[in-house]
Design an enzyme around this catalytic site. Sequence first.
Site, PDB file in Angstrom:
ATOM      1  N   GLN A 106      83.277  19.541  28.303  1.00  6.38           N
ATOM      2  CA  GLN A 106      83.031  19.846  29.710  1.00  6.38           C
ATOM      3  C   GLN A 106      82.749  18.536  30.437  1.00  6.38           C
ATOM      4  O   GLN A 106      81.801  17.833  30.116  1.00  6.38           O
ATOM      5  CB  GLN A 106      81.843  20.786  29.878  1.00  6.38           C
ATOM      6  N   TYR A 176      77.662  21.441  41.785  1.00  2.00           N
ATOM      7  CA  TYR A 176      77.861  20.064  41.372  1.00  2.00           C
ATOM      8  C   TYR A 176      78.810  19.413  42.390  1.00  2.00           C
ATOM      9  O   TYR A 176      79.111  19.993  43.417  1.00  2.00           O
ATOM     10  CB  TYR A 176      78.440  20.011  39.954  1.00  2.00           C
ATOM     11  N   ARG A 352      73.989  32.525  25.510  1.00  2.00           N
ATOM     12  CA  ARG A 352      72.688  32.847  24.936  1.00  2.00           C
ATOM     13  C   ARG A 352      72.789  33.618  23.626  1.00  2.00           C
ATOM     14  O   ARG A 352      72.005  33.394  22.696  1.00  2.00           O
ATOM     15  CB  ARG A 352      71.861  33.636  25.957  1.00  2.00           C
TER      16      ARG A 352
END
Length: 401
Positions: A106, A176, A352
């Site tokens: 990423q 971002y 998660r």
Amino acid sequence: MASPALHNIPQVLGPARLGPLSLRNRIIKAATFEGATPDALVTERLIEYHRAPAAGGVGMTTVAYLAVAPEGRTERRQIWLRPEAVPGLRRLTEAVHAEGAAVSAQIGHAGPVADGSSNRSPALAPTRRFNPLSMRWARAATPADITRIIRAHGEAAKFAADSGFDAVEIHLGHNYFASAFLSPRLNRRTDRYGGSLANRAEVARGIAGAVREAVGDRLAVTAKLNMDDGVPGGSWLDESLQVARWLQDDGSVDALELTAGSSLLNPMYLFRGAAPVPQFAAAFPQPQRLGVGLLGKRFLIDYAYREAYLLDSARQFRAALELPLILLGGIADLATAEQAMAAGFDFVAMGRALLREPDLVNRYAAGASTTSLCVHCNRCMPTIYSGTRCVLVEPESPDRA
């Protein structure tokens, strides 16, 4: 004729193509910051963090977050792609490949989300704004800054290829750098990068084009794109869908991972569930600890959790696009992943649930389990400061990097 055994394999566990890449199944370990790089370089803990879900059966794991420039880190302990980082990243990709999985890098620039104090360099935003997290002002990016950052994404993609990655995921979400330019709330520019959606999308499209030009078809190229920012005046579905169409028509990406929320203004909009404010406060020194404890609920908002909570929004993108799509958000149980396949999504991304059970995909394949043990307590989130983990499995909290 397929054997009954093969016929009965859930679609999400079957092989798939992602651009030039062959994956053993359609489950991707989502990018979740690992908190395991104190010197902004690969550590053995980071390697193990990604080796474990690879051994546990995922088709691909995603290393997060690899900044394209020093000031593009959210804070100084994150890796930024440079020659010194390549040997360690190569060890990481080799470890993942040895377990039969692919690995994605990423890449991105944190823009206004960056901690200028930690990075010892001003954060960059479309227009000047104050960041309450770092207690610093982000300065407005100049056209020269924008050109440099677009070019840096292409250079970072080359470093990823040199490091043995199979794919790159371009971070176009969460407010971002590129996402901040897309946001009407954050982008008040009056030059060619502000105003109309076409102008605000120039940065995102330029970045994706630079990455594609840099790697060609050697690597798969995906992008993480906000469907909506979850804040008043931010990007919303109609504009985000148009940006997705442009990226599809540009031919710059092989798939889109659909996300939501703003790391700058509303991070829990992505994660859903209870906001672990006391645990976040405990992760900071004073006086930040007191401030987070007193004011954290204004920033970390509780949202009800349910499986596949981004699916309803993502269906609108699926109906309008031919591009392969990756569904993110509340994918924990096998039935949910299969629901995504039935709705026309090509891959699912899990975060998660794989922190709790790195071997979850193997358990699915063996028929040992169809549900995750993750209880969505979100207490893993504050562990990014000491080594990201499920606290129900690893409750101790010293510096683990």
